[in-house]
Scaffold this motif. Structure first.
Motif, PDB file in Angstrom:
ATOM      1  N   LEU A 138      28.308  40.581  39.809  1.00 34.82           N
ATOM      2  CA  LEU A 138      28.497  42.015  40.072  1.00 34.82           C
ATOM      3  C   LEU A 138      28.480  42.855  38.785  1.00 34.82           C
ATOM      4  O   LEU A 138      28.567  44.078  38.852  1.00 34.82           O
ATOM      5  N   GLY A 139      28.398  42.194  37.628  1.00 36.35           N
ATOM      6  CA  GLY A 139      28.289  42.923  36.366  1.00 36.35           C
ATOM      7  C   GLY A 139      29.578  43.098  35.579  1.00 36.35           C
ATOM      8  O   GLY A 139      29.594  43.828  34.583  1.00 36.35           O
ATOM      9  N   TYR A 140      30.636  42.439  35.971  1.00 38.42           N
ATOM     10  CA  TYR A 140      31.909  42.553  35.246  1.00 38.42           C
ATOM     11  C   TYR A 140      31.986  41.535  34.118  1.00 38.42           C
ATOM     12  O   TYR A 140      31.467  40.427  34.234  1.00 38.42           O
ATOM     13  N   LYS A 141      32.663  41.919  33.052  1.00 37.82           N
ATOM     14  CA  LYS A 141      32.986  40.994  31.968  1.00 37.82           C
ATOM     15  C   LYS A 141      34.413  40.535  32.210  1.00 37.82           C
ATOM     16  O   LYS A 141      35.313  41.358  32.402  1.00 37.82           O
ATOM     17  N   CYS A 142      34.607  39.237  32.209  1.00 39.17           N
ATOM     18  CA  CYS A 142      35.895  38.671  32.603  1.00 39.17           C
ATOM     19  C   CYS A 142      36.459  37.751  31.529  1.00 39.17           C
ATOM     20  O   CYS A 142      35.713  37.105  30.801  1.00 39.17           O
ATOM     21  N   THR A 143      37.773  37.664  31.507  1.00 42.10           N
ATOM     22  CA  THR A 143      38.478  36.698  30.678  1.00 42.10           C
ATOM     23  C   THR A 143      39.281  35.798  31.600  1.00 42.10           C
ATOM     24  O   THR A 143      39.922  36.276  32.544  1.00 42.10           O
ATOM     25  N   HIS A 144      39.260  34.514  31.321  1.00 42.31           N
ATOM     26  CA  HIS A 144      39.979  33.518  32.115  1.00 42.31           C
ATOM     27  C   HIS A 144      41.370  33.348  31.497  1.00 42.31           C
ATOM     28  O   HIS A 144      41.502  32.772  30.424  1.00 42.31           O
ATOM     29  N   ALA A 145      42.393  33.843  32.158  1.00 49.25           N
ATOM     30  CA  ALA A 145      43.775  33.732  31.650  1.00 49.25           C
ATOM     31  C   ALA A 145      44.284  32.301  31.789  1.00 49.25           C
ATOM     32  O   ALA A 145      44.119  31.678  32.840  1.00 49.25           O
ATOM     33  N   ASN A 146      44.856  31.786  30.729  1.00 47.62           N
ATOM     34  CA  ASN A 146      45.459  30.441  30.692  1.00 47.62           C
ATOM     35  C   ASN A 146      44.447  29.322  30.943  1.00 47.62           C
ATOM     36  O   ASN A 146      44.808  28.267  31.466  1.00 47.62           O
ATOM     37  N   GLU A 147      43.204  29.551  30.552  1.00 50.40           N
ATOM     38  CA  GLU A 147      42.161  28.544  30.797  1.00 50.40           C
ATOM     39  C   GLU A 147      42.542  27.203  30.167  1.00 50.40           C
ATOM     40  O   GLU A 147      43.015  27.138  29.039  1.00 50.40           O
ATOM     41  N   ASN A 148      42.324  26.145  30.943  1.00 54.30           N
ATOM     42  CA  ASN A 148      42.591  24.759  30.534  1.00 54.30           C
ATOM     43  C   ASN A 148      44.056  24.483  30.200  1.00 54.30           C
ATOM     44  O   ASN A 148      44.366  23.558  29.463  1.00 54.30           O
ATOM     45  N   GLU A 149      44.941  25.285  30.738  1.00 58.40           N
ATOM     46  CA  GLU A 149      46.377  25.043  30.575  1.00 58.40           C
ATOM     47  C   GLU A 149      46.947  24.643  31.938  1.00 58.40           C
ATOM     48  O   GLU A 149      46.441  25.033  32.976  1.00 58.40           O
ATOM     49  N   TRP A 150      48.020  23.873  31.915  1.00 65.40           N
ATOM     50  CA  TRP A 150      48.662  23.444  33.160  1.00 65.40           C
ATOM     51  C   TRP A 150      49.674  24.490  33.611  1.00 65.40           C
ATOM     52  O   TRP A 150      50.872  24.250  33.674  1.00 65.40           O
ATOM     53  N   THR A 151      49.149  25.673  33.893  1.00 69.22           N
ATOM     54  CA  THR A 151      49.946  26.773  34.423  1.00 69.22           C
ATOM     55  C   THR A 151      49.004  27.634  35.257  1.00 69.22           C
ATOM     56  O   THR A 151      47.803  27.408  35.281  1.00 69.22           O
ATOM     57  N   HIS A 152      49.542  28.640  35.930  1.00 70.90           N
ATOM     58  CA  HIS A 152      48.707  29.451  36.808  1.00 70.90           C
ATOM     59  C   HIS A 152      47.626  30.178  36.009  1.00 70.90           C
ATOM     60  O   HIS A 152      47.844  30.575  34.865  1.00 70.90           O
ATOM     61  N   GLN A 153      46.462  30.348  36.623  1.00 71.57           N
ATOM     62  CA  GLN A 153      45.315  30.980  35.980  1.00 71.57           C
ATOM     63  C   GLN A 153      44.762  32.095  36.856  1.00 71.57           C
ATOM     64  O   GLN A 153      44.857  32.030  38.078  1.00 71.57           O
ATOM     65  N   TRP A 154      44.172  33.103  36.205  1.00 71.74           N
ATOM     66  CA  TRP A 154      43.593  34.245  36.902  1.00 71.74           C
ATOM     67  C   TRP A 154      42.583  34.918  35.988  1.00 71.74           C
ATOM     68  O   TRP A 154      42.379  34.501  34.856  1.00 71.74           O
ATOM     69  N   VAL A 155      41.994  36.001  36.476  1.00 73.87           N
ATOM     70  CA  VAL A 155      40.988  36.758  35.739  1.00 73.87           C
ATOM     71  C   VAL A 155      41.622  38.017  35.161  1.00 73.87           C
ATOM     72  O   VAL A 155      42.399  38.696  35.838  1.00 73.87           O
ATOM     73  N   ILE A 156      41.262  38.336  33.915  1.00 70.06           N
ATOM     74  CA  ILE A 156      41.619  39.616  33.298  1.00 70.06           C
ATOM     75  C   ILE A 156      40.312  40.379  33.115  1.00 70.06           C
ATOM     76  O   ILE A 156      39.322  39.823  32.632  1.00 70.06           O
ATOM     77  N   LEU A 157      40.296  41.637  33.519  1.00 71.93           N
ATOM     78  CA  LEU A 157      39.078  42.440  33.424  1.00 71.93           C
ATOM     79  C   LEU A 157      39.413  43.914  33.425  1.00 71.93           C
ATOM     80  O   LEU A 157      40.562  44.299  33.666  1.00 71.93           O
ATOM     81  N   THR A 158      38.415  44.731  33.143  1.00 67.59           N
ATOM     82  CA  THR A 158      38.575  46.188  33.188  1.00 67.59           C
ATOM     83  C   THR A 158      38.022  46.692  34.509  1.00 67.59           C
ATOM     84  O   THR A 158      36.886  46.379  34.883  1.00 67.59           O
ATOM     85  N   MET A 159      38.862  47.456  35.209  1.00 72.82           N
ATOM     86  CA  MET A 159      38.467  48.083  36.477  1.00 72.82           C
ATOM     87  C   MET A 159      38.805  49.559  36.402  1.00 72.82           C
ATOM     88  O   MET A 159      39.940  49.914  36.061  1.00 72.82           O
ATOM     89  N   ASP A 160      37.847  50.387  36.699  1.00 69.34           N
ATOM     90  CA  ASP A 160      38.066  51.832  36.710  1.00 69.34           C
ATOM     91  C   ASP A 160      38.652  52.328  35.388  1.00 69.34           C
ATOM     92  O   ASP A 160      39.507  53.217  35.361  1.00 69.34           O
ATOM     93  N   GLY A 161      38.213  51.710  34.290  1.00 65.78           N
ATOM     94  CA  GLY A 161      38.666  52.117  32.962  1.00 65.78           C
ATOM     95  C   GLY A 161      40.034  51.601  32.563  1.00 65.78           C
ATOM     96  O   GLY A 161      40.544  51.962  31.504  1.00 65.78           O
ATOM     97  N   LYS A 162      40.636  50.759  33.389  1.00 61.10           N
ATOM     98  CA  LYS A 162      41.970  50.219  33.110  1.00 61.10           C
ATOM     99  C   LYS A 162      41.912  48.695  33.090  1.00 61.10           C
ATOM    100  O   LYS A 162      41.197  48.089  33.877  1.00 61.10           O
ATOM    101  N   THR A 163      42.730  48.097  32.225  1.00 64.26           N
ATOM    102  CA  THR A 163      42.830  46.643  32.226  1.00 64.26           C
ATOM    103  C   THR A 163      43.625  46.215  33.448  1.00 64.26           C
ATOM    104  O   THR A 163      44.616  46.847  33.817  1.00 64.26           O
ATOM    105  N   GLY A 164      43.163  45.140  34.060  1.00 68.80           N
ATOM    106  CA  GLY A 164      43.853  44.637  35.239  1.00 68.80           C
ATOM    107  C   GLY A 164      43.623  43.154  35.408  1.00 68.80           C
ATOM    108  O   GLY A 164      43.113  42.476  34.515  1.00 68.80           O
TER     109      GLY A 164
END
Length: 159
Positions: A111-137
């Motif tokens: 869809l064209g978003y640039k994403c960061t993988h939070a806690n990648e390769n760690e034994w804890t919860h993981q999610w995506v960090i990205l900019t949406m509507d000009g705000k980090t989320g």
């Protein structure tokens, strides 16, 4: 005599892309698995586009909910070749938060978003960090949660 030629299937993505999507270099089927997962990721991205959303948060939320629905149709596992890959989420139905995060990133990148993988390769919860509507989320493909600011379980976030 007729000369027999064989055509070897080639991978349409780089080894680093496969690694970023959680596939093991030792998995001889990684290219095939990635191709199968990519078909589903593109299908989800097409569904997002058809909704006609104007806000990023609505697009990302819809995608996160779709990935979460795939996750909830399977079982949670944290071992094996596929649990941390989009293939594990979309096809094999055996995955973890790492797989859900990578699956969601695959959809969002289409869809064209640039994403960061939070806690990648760690034994804890993981999610995506990205900019949406000009705000980090954040966007969480495992539970289908999206929002501006910090993920609710991110103790290190200072936004």
């Amino acid at each position: 005599t007729t000369k027999k030629t064989t055509t070897k299937a080639t991978c349409d993505v780089s080894a680093s892309t496969l690694k970023n999507r959680g596939y093991k270099t030792s998995d001889k089927d990684a290219c095939t698995k990635n191709a199968e997962a990519t078909k589903i990721a593109k299908m989800i991205a097409d569904e997002v586009k058809k909704q006609g959303f104007t806000k990023d948060i609505d697009k990302v939320s819809f995608a996160a909910e779709k990935v979460s629905s795939y996750y909830s149709q399977g079982v949670h596992v944290e071992r094996g070749l596929d649990y941390a890959t989009p293939y594990g989420v979309f096809v094999k139905k055996e995955s973890s938060c790492a797989g859900c995060t990578r699956a969601l990133i695959q959809v969002l990148e289409i869809l064209g978003y640039k994403c960061t993988h939070a806690n990648e390769n760690e034994w804890t919860h993981q999610w995506v960090i990205l900019t949406m509507d000009g705000k980090t989320g954040f966007a969480d493909g495992q539970v289908g949660l999206t929002g501006y600011g910090c993920h609710p379980v991110d103790d290190s976030c200072t936004q």
